[in-house]
Design an enzyme around this catalytic site. Structure first.
Site, mmCIF file in Angstrom:
data_model
loop_
_atom_site.group_PDB
_atom_site.id
_atom_site.type_symbol
_atom_site.label_atom_id
_atom_site.label_comp_id
_atom_site.label_asym_id
_atom_site.label_seq_id
_atom_site.Cartn_x
_atom_site.Cartn_y
_atom_site.Cartn_z
ATOM 1 N N LYS A 146 0.793 -1.201 -0.042
ATOM 2 C CA LYS A 146 0.106 0.060 0.139
ATOM 3 C C LYS A 146 1.007 1.315 0.031
ATOM 4 O O LYS A 146 2.080 1.060 0.317
ATOM 5 C CB LYS A 146 -0.909 -0.088 1.287
ATOM 6 C CG LYS A 146 -0.346 0.295 2.399
ATOM 7 C CD LYS A 146 -1.346 0.762 3.538
ATOM 8 C CE LYS A 146 -0.842 1.665 4.624
ATOM 9 N NZ LYS A 146 -1.436 2.117 5.621
ATOM 10 N N HIS A 238 -7.608 -0.940 5.419
ATOM 11 C CA HIS A 238 -7.504 -1.720 6.692
ATOM 12 C C HIS A 238 -9.193 -1.694 7.127
ATOM 13 O O HIS A 238 -9.561 -2.649 7.334
ATOM 14 C CB HIS A 238 -6.637 -1.303 7.795
ATOM 15 C CG HIS A 238 -5.388 -0.919 7.219
ATOM 16 N ND1 HIS A 238 -4.566 -2.014 6.394
ATOM 17 C CD2 HIS A 238 -4.408 0.028 7.653
ATOM 18 C CE1 HIS A 238 -3.539 -1.513 6.453
ATOM 19 N NE2 HIS A 238 -3.141 -0.490 7.074
ATOM 20 N N LYS A 328 -4.437 9.236 14.865
ATOM 21 C CA LYS A 328 -3.372 9.430 15.467
ATOM 22 C C LYS A 328 -3.146 10.042 16.692
ATOM 23 O O LYS A 328 -4.111 10.916 17.123
ATOM 24 C CB LYS A 328 -2.219 10.011 14.461
ATOM 25 C CG LYS A 328 -1.917 9.052 13.313
ATOM 26 C CD LYS A 328 -0.671 9.378 12.721
ATOM 27 C CE LYS A 328 -0.241 8.345 11.435
ATOM 28 N NZ LYS A 328 0.052 7.195 12.127
HETATM 29 N N1 LIG Z 1 7.897 0.943 6.129
HETATM 30 C C1 LIG Z 1 6.836 0.573 6.305
HETATM 31 O O1 LIG Z 1 6.383 0.276 7.735
HETATM 32 C C2 LIG Z 1 5.758 0.433 5.613
HETATM 33 C C3 LIG Z 1 4.392 0.013 5.697
HETATM 34 C C4 LIG Z 1 3.544 -0.160 4.947
HETATM 35 C C5 LIG Z 1 3.684 0.207 3.339
HETATM 36 N N2 LIG Z 1 4.898 0.529 3.099
HETATM 37 C C6 LIG Z 1 5.178 0.815 1.849
HETATM 38 O O2 LIG Z 1 6.246 -0.020 1.328
HETATM 39 C C7 LIG Z 1 6.910 0.677 0.313
HETATM 40 C C8 LIG Z 1 8.556 0.764 0.894
HETATM 41 O O3 LIG Z 1 8.505 1.789 2.000
HETATM 42 P P1 LIG Z 1 9.692 1.958 2.674
HETATM 43 O O4 LIG Z 1 9.203 2.568 4.039
HETATM 44 O O5 LIG Z 1 10.511 0.675 2.931
HETATM 45 O O6 LIG Z 1 10.252 3.048 1.875
HETATM 46 P P2 LIG Z 1 11.934 3.460 2.019
HETATM 47 O O7 LIG Z 1 12.342 3.478 3.219
HETATM 48 O O8 LIG Z 1 11.894 4.785 1.318
HETATM 49 O O9 LIG Z 1 12.539 2.358 0.812
HETATM 50 C C9 LIG Z 1 12.451 2.594 -0.485
HETATM 51 C C10 LIG Z 1 13.707 1.678 -1.046
HETATM 52 O O10 LIG Z 1 13.694 1.883 -2.405
HETATM 53 C C11 LIG Z 1 15.180 2.197 -2.673
HETATM 54 N N3 LIG Z 1 14.995 3.252 -3.717
HETATM 55 C C12 LIG Z 1 14.478 4.512 -3.914
HETATM 56 N N4 LIG Z 1 14.704 5.194 -5.183
HETATM 57 C C13 LIG Z 1 15.241 4.207 -6.031
HETATM 58 C C14 LIG Z 1 15.537 3.861 -7.177
HETATM 59 N N5 LIG Z 1 15.421 5.006 -8.181
HETATM 60 N N6 LIG Z 1 16.217 2.937 -7.702
HETATM 61 C C15 LIG Z 1 16.639 1.974 -6.812
HETATM 62 N N7 LIG Z 1 16.340 1.869 -5.467
HETATM 63 C C16 LIG Z 1 15.594 2.953 -5.028
HETATM 64 C C17 LIG Z 1 15.374 3.172 -1.490
HETATM 65 O O11 LIG Z 1 16.995 3.262 -1.476
HETATM 66 P P3 LIG Z 1 17.616 4.687 -0.601
HETATM 67 O O12 LIG Z 1 17.548 4.195 0.731
HETATM 68 O O13 LIG Z 1 18.648 4.741 -1.340
HETATM 69 O O14 LIG Z 1 16.339 5.503 -1.096
HETATM 70 C C18 LIG Z 1 15.209 2.162 -0.580
HETATM 71 O O15 LIG Z 1 15.879 0.733 -0.432
HETATM 72 C C19 LIG Z 1 6.235 1.975 0.126
HETATM 73 O O16 LIG Z 1 5.323 1.877 -0.890
HETATM 74 C C20 LIG Z 1 5.416 2.322 1.394
HETATM 75 O O17 LIG Z 1 4.185 2.961 1.188
HETATM 76 C C21 LIG Z 1 5.881 0.632 3.937
#
Ligand SMILES: NC(=O)c1ccc[n+]([C@@H]2O[C@H](COP(=O)([O-])OP(=O)(O)OC[C@H]3O[C@@H](n4cnc5c(N)ncnc54)[C@H](OP(=O)(O)O)[C@@H]3O)[C@@H](O)[C@H]2O)c1
Length: 503
Positions: A146, A238, A328
């Site tokens: 999501k 959710h 929140k």
């Molecule tokens: N985190 C959570 O708990 C959570 C919960 C529910 C849903 N989500 C969803 O899951 C997804 C990922 O979330 P996240 O929190 O893990 O995001 P994030 O921390 O920003 O991670 C994104 C990843 O993609 C990489 N990336 C970004 N741009 C790139 C590019 N052009 N080429 C290659 N790699 C690239 C980033 O590398 P860098 O580190 O270099 O930027 C990082 O490894 C999103 O759609 C978010 O909405 C996350």
């Protein structure tokens, strides 16, 4: 599932989701010996890691967050992880991934897109162009996180773009709430017992409340949250999914399409609000201090709290309100579903005086104290006919042990590798969630033009207006899982005139 080795490719392997959820879940599955023997994990991201570097980064994260690792087990598990450094827009990265899969031989490949939402289509398109999604050497599946679009139109576009490359049965859209043990237990509670289902309808249920409350604020995600708000973040996905599981008809089988059909059928029966009606059936709130959070606009009108009253227009639920709320910085972190039954029509006990019997309450606690509680009246000893509510309680931790409940991501990863889509969301399930929530978002926008957003104090249960939403129906919010029966006060009369109670 095709025999042969399986590869799990995590796009965005250096990100928060991979560190916080995916790798800890995979390690836990490995320790429990539930991962396929020959599963290889390939991390794909642009950060400057090598195999050893990403393994160290994951381990440090787990240890820094209180989840110790066993030296030997970790070494075995980490040996399965390799890192592929590439941008999502670089053809070379996909070429390299294709060679890794070809070298592994015939087998399955699960691509987990832990990527910023703007890259979802880009990555899938390139997976298609590079031939990785072709199933000539084994199954190919893609997990999408999501947010899935930001309104109905964008969700439809996203579904269309993904379907240009993948069949629907290759797409696994995550809603981790649906995969929580307690939500799955709801299916067992309803459909593996005979005592609840006969009462599960408008003849016996007065109303249903679903609360998803967070104690934290926006933390470091201020800019993201300011664009999204509580309806997109929690209600569209959710809460719609939880409502569907609570209210749907029994599926013909515990099989993905049968389950999805029932959920979608239920959501299709939810009455769509007109934006002009939102004031009557919904309200928004903002916690004090939200506008001062980093990344949030100082004049932001984004809602951090919302409460809705919804009706389901079908035979089972006609006239039964479903009250949903989420926010929140609320008083307590809790997710619970409360089924409030109707009051007894007539009280026969002599000496009960002006006492009004309370209704029975079934509380399904999804977190943090997972369990099911049934509240009913009992006679106070040594009185003529004094009554008091008491609880019959089932707690997961007591019945199955503290560690019985795995993180939802464990279930989801195992199911995706096994090809079971039951706990994922089908395209029509996503779109119907938006169809219901788009008018609420628009209604809030119109409301914001007329009056300021009600502000609530952090640590409370939201703005006072949230009480009025139920107060108008002579009901009140209940606190089933945190409030012991003895402390509960009587629920208001449920004699609201039928006309008043209708949308
Ligand atoms: N985190 C959570 O708990 C959570 C919960 C529910 C849903 N989500 C969803 O899951 C997804 C990922 O979330 P996240 O929190 O893990 O995001 P994030 O921390 O920003 O991670 C994104 C990843 O993609 C990489 N990336 C970004 N741009 C790139 C590019 N052009 N080429 C290659 N790699 C690239 C980033 O590398 P860098 O580190 O270099 O930027 C990082 O490894 C999103 O759609 C978010 O909405 C996350």
């Amino acid at each position: 599932m095709t025999a042969g080795p399986a590869t799990l490719v995590i796009f965005g392997a250096s990100g928060d989701l991979a560190h916080r959820k995916l790798i800890p879940a995979l390690y836990s599955l490995y320790v429990k010996q539930r991962l396929p023997q020959d599963l290889t994990i390939v991390g794909f991201a642009i950060d400057d890691f090598d195999d050893e570097g990403i393994r160290r980064s994951y381990r440090e994260w787990i240890e820094a967050h209180g989840g110790g690792v066993d030296e030997q087990r970790w070494r075995e598990f980490a040996g399965r992880i390799r890192y592929l450094r590439s941008g999502f827009e670089e053809d070379a990265g996909y070429g390299e991934l294709k060679s890794i899969l070809d070298q592994a031989g015939p087998g399955g490949c699960l691509c987990y897109l832990a990527v910023p939402p703007r890259f979802i289509v880009e990555v899938i398109r390139r997976l298609g162009e590079s031939g990785i999604t072709r199933e000539d050497g084994g199954w190919r599946r893609v997990v999408v996180e999501k947010p899935f679009g930001h309104d109905l139109e964008s969700a439809r576009r996203l579904n269309r773009d993904i379907h240009a490359v993948l069949r629907e049965d290759q797409i696994y859209r995550i809603d981790h709430y649906v995969a929580k043990e307690t939500v799955q237990n709801l299916l067992v509670l309803r459909f593996a017992n005979t005592i609840f289902e006969p009462l599960w309808n408008r003849n016996y249920v007065d109303h249903v409340q679903i609360t998803l409350a967070e104690e934290v604020g926006v933390e470091h995600r201020g800019a993201f949250y300011d664009r999204v708000g509580v309806i997109r973040d929690i209600f569209q996905n959710h809460l719609m999914q939880l409502m569907a599981v609570v209210a749907m008809e029994p599926p013909a089988a515990l099989e993905a399409d049968a389950l999805h059909n029932e959920k979608v059928k239920l959501l299709a029966a939810v009455r769509v609000m007109e934006p002009g009606e939102v004031e009557r059936y919904a309200l928004r709130g903002r916690y004090r201090g939200f506008r001062e959070e980093p990344g949030v606009a100082p004049d932001s009108e984004t809602a951090t709290f919302a409460a809705l009253k919804l009706y389901i227009d079908n035979w089972r639920w006609d006239g039964v309100p479903f009250y949903l709320r989420s926010g929140k910085k609320l008083a307590r972190k809790v997710t619970e579903i409360l089924v409030q039954f109707k009051r007894p029509p007539h009280l026969v006990f002599p000496g009960a005086g002006g006492f009004r019997a309370r209704s029975n309450l079934l509380a399904l606690c999804l977190q943090p104290d997972e369990g099911v509680h049934l509240r009913f009246e009992a006679k106070v000893p040594d009185t003529v006919a004094e009554m008091r509510p008491v609880d019959m309680e089932f707690r997961y931790a007591e019945s199955f042990g503290e560690s019985a409940i795995p993180d939802a991501y464990e279930r989801l990863l195992l199911d995706a590798v096994a090809g079971d889509r039951s706990l994922f969301v089908r395209n029509d399930g996503i779109e119907i969630g938006w169809r219901l929530m788009d008018p609420v978002i628009e209604g809030f926008r119109l409301d914001a033009e007329r009056r300021p957003c009600p502000v609530y104090e952090p640590g409370t249960w939201g703005p006072a207006e949230a009480d009025e939403l139920l107060g108008r129906d002579r009901r009140r919010w209940l606190y089933g899982c945190g409030e012991r029966a003895g402390e509960a006060c009587d629920t208001a009369s449920h004699e609201a005139a039928a006309g008043q109670d209708q949308l």
